[in-house]
Scaffold this active site. Structure first.
Site, PDB file in Angstrom:
ATOM      1  N   CYS A   2       0.809  -1.214   0.000  1.00 41.21           N
ATOM      2  CA  CYS A   2       0.000   0.000   0.000  1.00 41.21           C
ATOM      3  C   CYS A   2       0.847   1.271   0.000  1.00 41.21           C
ATOM      4  CB  CYS A   2      -1.021  -0.043   1.124  1.00 41.21           C
ATOM      5  SG  CYS A   2      -2.436   1.012   0.754  1.00 41.21           S
ATOM      6  N   HIS A  19      -3.577  -5.493   2.098  1.00 40.85           N
ATOM      7  CA  HIS A  19      -3.381  -5.782   3.518  1.00 40.85           C
ATOM      8  C   HIS A  19      -4.076  -7.115   3.784  1.00 40.85           C
ATOM      9  CE1 HIS A  19      -2.074  -1.656   4.335  1.00 40.85           C
ATOM     10  NE2 HIS A  19      -3.079  -1.232   3.597  1.00 40.85           N
TER      11      HIS A  19
END
Ligand code: GLN
Length: 237
Positions: free
Chosen positions: A92, A190
């Site tokens: 991310c 994630h």
């Protein structure tokens, strides 16, 4: 035997949604195969060691992401290690940082690390939710399951390959998800990514340590149950 050195880069700035789990899974899957492992945690006021085997970065808010990038550019350690063939795995914010540019606070463009040919900016809507994506067949990794929460959209240049094609969720924003070149790999996932996707963990271990023995099937039961539960919750039967 020399230990496999896992370097967890800047957990004080980059570690959202349990991304530390990625380090723990690499450690566990290496140890189950009898590989000695050393974990080095490097905070942003410390020098990044040059002799790691796998470098990991997690997600973060826009400001810590900008600070982390400035410090890594000034330190030079991650670039030196990646240039020497070390594996880099970033999630991310960490993933966006690998590119040449990303959108910082208020969307202002920030210079990235330049390790991958890609740039990110801010999208109109925040991408939040479960993501499922099919990995580049050349990598021999099963379907990815994860959780995403980001404002950034990422455009890949010609010198980088998409990691996967999205089946559900946003990823890069154009039907692809993540990117890799050589042994540098980034993803929006994630979950944590390597907890939900042990095949991806094994790809990184293989890049760092070469061919690996199988893990006993009973040691995979929890990971398989988690994958089945997460994929079953979001994909039509
Ligand atoms: N700050 C970045 C974005 O919003 C990354 C967020 C994250 O790491 N979860 O796009």
């Amino acid at each position: 035997m020399r230990s496999l050195r896992l370097v967890w880069v800047y957990p004080d700035l980059l570690s959202t949604y349990g991304d530390r789990g990625n380090v723990l899974v690499l450690e566990r899957r290496a140890r189950l195969r009898g590989l000695p492992v050393e974990i080095v945690e490097v905070n942003s006021d410390q020098r990044v060691p040059r002799d790691g085997d796998i470098y990991l970065m997690g997600g973060g808010e826009d400001l810590p992401q900008t600070l982390a990038t400035r410090r890594l550019l000034a330190d030079g350690g991650l670039h030196e290690a990646a240039g020497g063939g070390a594996v880099v795995f970033a999630v991310c914010a960490g993933y966006q940082m690998l590119g040449t540019e990303f959108g910082g606070v208020e969307g202002a463009p920030v210079q990235g690390l330049g390790l991958l040919d890609m740039r990110s900016g801010r999208g109109e809507v925040r991408a939040v939710g479960e993501i499922v994506a099919d990995v580049d067949p050349g990598l021999n990794v099963g379907r990815l399951t994860g959780f995403e929460n980001h404002q950034g959209v990422t455009r890949l240049g010609p010198n980088v390959r998409p990691l996967a094609r999205t089946e559900l969720g946003t990823g890069n924003g154009d039907g692809t998800e993540g990117a890799y070149l050589g042994r540098v790999l980034g993803t929006y996932l994630h979950g944590p990514a390597l907890v939900r996707n042990p095949g991806l963990a094994d790809l990184l271990l293989y890049w760092a340590a070469g061919p690996l023995p199988q893990i006993p099937p009973q040691a995979e039961e929890l990971a398989n149950a988690l994958r089945a539960e997460r994929l079953g919750a979001v994909l039509p039967r």
